[in-house]
Write a protein that holds these residues in place. Sequence first.
Motif, mmCIF file in Angstrom:
data_model
loop_
_atom_site.group_PDB
_atom_site.id
_atom_site.type_symbol
_atom_site.label_atom_id
_atom_site.label_comp_id
_atom_site.label_asym_id
_atom_site.label_seq_id
_atom_site.Cartn_x
_atom_site.Cartn_y
_atom_site.Cartn_z
ATOM 1 N N TRP A 5 0.841 -1.191 0.000
ATOM 2 C CA TRP A 5 0.000 0.000 0.000
ATOM 3 C C TRP A 5 0.878 1.243 0.000
ATOM 4 O O TRP A 5 1.803 1.338 0.795
ATOM 5 C CB TRP A 5 -0.867 0.038 1.253
ATOM 6 N N GLN A 6 0.564 2.184 -0.864
ATOM 7 C CA GLN A 6 1.219 3.484 -0.773
ATOM 8 C C GLN A 6 0.652 4.174 0.455
ATOM 9 O O GLN A 6 -0.512 3.957 0.820
ATOM 10 C CB GLN A 6 0.969 4.311 -2.023
ATOM 11 N N VAL A 7 1.433 4.995 1.106
ATOM 12 C CA VAL A 7 1.014 5.606 2.367
ATOM 13 C C VAL A 7 -0.297 6.379 2.210
ATOM 14 O O VAL A 7 -1.170 6.306 3.080
ATOM 15 C CB VAL A 7 2.140 6.471 2.986
ATOM 16 N N GLN A 8 -0.457 7.085 1.113
ATOM 17 C CA GLN A 8 -1.690 7.854 0.937
ATOM 18 C C GLN A 8 -2.903 6.936 0.784
ATOM 19 O O GLN A 8 -3.993 7.249 1.265
ATOM 20 C CB GLN A 8 -1.596 8.862 -0.226
ATOM 21 N N ASP A 9 -2.740 5.765 0.146
ATOM 22 C CA ASP A 9 -3.834 4.809 0.022
ATOM 23 C C ASP A 9 -4.157 4.170 1.373
ATOM 24 O O ASP A 9 -5.320 3.957 1.707
ATOM 25 C CB ASP A 9 -3.496 3.705 -0.988
ATOM 26 N N ALA A 10 -3.135 3.839 2.144
ATOM 27 C CA ALA A 10 -3.346 3.251 3.463
ATOM 28 C C ALA A 10 -4.103 4.223 4.370
ATOM 29 O O ALA A 10 -4.984 3.812 5.126
ATOM 30 C CB ALA A 10 -2.011 2.861 4.092
ATOM 31 N N LYS A 11 -3.782 5.512 4.271
ATOM 32 C CA LYS A 11 -4.485 6.514 5.071
ATOM 33 C C LYS A 11 -5.923 6.693 4.599
ATOM 34 O O LYS A 11 -6.844 6.727 5.406
ATOM 35 C CB LYS A 11 -3.746 7.855 4.987
ATOM 36 N N ALA A 12 -6.119 6.778 3.297
ATOM 37 C CA ALA A 12 -7.451 7.041 2.747
ATOM 38 C C ALA A 12 -8.390 5.846 2.912
ATOM 39 O O ALA A 12 -9.598 6.019 3.048
ATOM 40 C CB ALA A 12 -7.337 7.426 1.275
ATOM 41 N N LYS A 13 -7.822 4.644 2.890
ATOM 42 C CA LYS A 13 -8.637 3.424 2.955
ATOM 43 C C LYS A 13 -8.234 2.581 4.164
ATOM 44 O O LYS A 13 -8.041 1.372 4.053
ATOM 45 C CB LYS A 13 -8.456 2.616 1.676
ATOM 46 N N PHE A 14 -8.117 3.226 5.325
ATOM 47 C CA PHE A 14 -7.585 2.524 6.482
ATOM 48 C C PHE A 14 -8.398 1.288 6.857
ATOM 49 O O PHE A 14 -7.827 0.259 7.204
ATOM 50 C CB PHE A 14 -7.440 3.448 7.697
ATOM 51 N N SER A 15 -9.724 1.369 6.800
ATOM 52 C CA SER A 15 -10.548 0.208 7.150
ATOM 53 C C SER A 15 -10.253 -0.964 6.220
ATOM 54 O O SER A 15 -10.122 -2.110 6.673
ATOM 55 C CB SER A 15 -12.034 0.557 7.079
ATOM 56 N N GLU A 16 -10.122 -0.687 4.931
ATOM 57 C CA GLU A 16 -9.791 -1.742 3.961
ATOM 58 C C GLU A 16 -8.386 -2.278 4.231
ATOM 59 O O GLU A 16 -8.135 -3.490 4.165
ATOM 60 C CB GLU A 16 -9.891 -1.178 2.544
ATOM 61 N N PHE A 17 -7.481 -1.379 4.533
ATOM 62 C CA PHE A 17 -6.094 -1.724 4.858
ATOM 63 C C PHE A 17 -6.048 -2.651 6.080
ATOM 64 O O PHE A 17 -5.404 -3.702 6.068
ATOM 65 C CB PHE A 17 -5.345 -0.410 5.112
ATOM 66 N N LEU A 18 -6.787 -2.290 7.141
ATOM 67 C CA LEU A 18 -6.838 -3.096 8.352
ATOM 68 C C LEU A 18 -7.489 -4.450 8.090
ATOM 69 O O LEU A 18 -6.982 -5.483 8.536
ATOM 70 C CB LEU A 18 -7.588 -2.348 9.454
ATOM 71 N N ASN A 19 -8.596 -4.465 7.353
ATOM 72 C CA ASN A 19 -9.267 -5.727 7.027
ATOM 73 C C ASN A 19 -8.358 -6.651 6.221
ATOM 74 O O ASN A 19 -8.345 -7.866 6.435
ATOM 75 C CB ASN A 19 -10.578 -5.477 6.283
ATOM 76 N N ALA A 20 -7.595 -6.088 5.296
ATOM 77 C CA ALA A 20 -6.651 -6.887 4.510
ATOM 78 C C ALA A 20 -5.597 -7.504 5.421
ATOM 79 O O ALA A 20 -5.223 -8.666 5.268
ATOM 80 C CB ALA A 20 -5.992 -6.037 3.429
ATOM 81 N N CYS A 21 -5.141 -6.748 6.390
ATOM 82 C CA CYS A 21 -4.150 -7.251 7.349
ATOM 83 C C CYS A 21 -4.726 -8.425 8.135
ATOM 84 O O CYS A 21 -4.070 -9.455 8.299
ATOM 85 C CB CYS A 21 -3.726 -6.132 8.285
ATOM 86 N N LEU A 22 -5.945 -8.261 8.617
ATOM 87 C CA LEU A 22 -6.561 -9.301 9.443
ATOM 88 C C LEU A 22 -6.909 -10.554 8.646
ATOM 89 O O LEU A 22 -6.853 -11.662 9.175
ATOM 90 C CB LEU A 22 -7.807 -8.744 10.136
ATOM 91 N N SER A 23 -7.250 -10.403 7.379
ATOM 92 C CA SER A 23 -7.658 -11.565 6.587
ATOM 93 C C SER A 23 -6.526 -12.171 5.759
ATOM 94 O O SER A 23 -6.527 -13.367 5.494
ATOM 95 C CB SER A 23 -8.830 -11.205 5.671
ATOM 96 N N GLN A 24 -5.548 -11.339 5.354
ATOM 97 C CA GLN A 24 -4.495 -11.816 4.449
ATOM 98 C C GLN A 24 -3.112 -11.832 5.073
ATOM 99 O O GLN A 24 -2.172 -12.341 4.479
ATOM 100 C CB GLN A 24 -4.457 -10.941 3.190
ATOM 101 N N GLY A 25 -2.963 -11.239 6.237
ATOM 102 C CA GLY A 25 -1.656 -11.195 6.876
ATOM 103 C C GLY A 25 -1.004 -9.836 6.732
ATOM 104 O O GLY A 25 -1.645 -8.865 6.323
ATOM 105 N N PRO A 26 0.270 -9.742 7.052
ATOM 106 C CA PRO A 26 0.986 -8.466 7.069
ATOM 107 C C PRO A 26 0.837 -7.675 5.762
ATOM 108 O O PRO A 26 0.865 -8.241 4.674
ATOM 109 C CB PRO A 26 2.446 -8.875 7.286
#
Length: 85
Positions: A5-26
Amino acid sequence: MKNNWQVQDAKAKFSEFLNACLSQGPQIVTRRGEEAAVLVPIEVWNQLKDNARPTLKSLLLAGGPGVDLDLPERGRSKRRPIVKL
């Protein structure tokens, strides 16, 4: 399956970013194309912390300022005589 994730995408889509972490790993965060950070599930983080913690034995054997251990070789220490009462 996105894990960079680019930092701006991780910030803008934090919920998606967090869900990806929980379901797919780091998930890796990049800044200007360079890897900068990783979001990991808490179970992974706790395991990393526990594995990184030194044991008392390793701290003592490492020595350091004020630690002067003159340990005998294992099995070579003098034994005290048995006193029968």
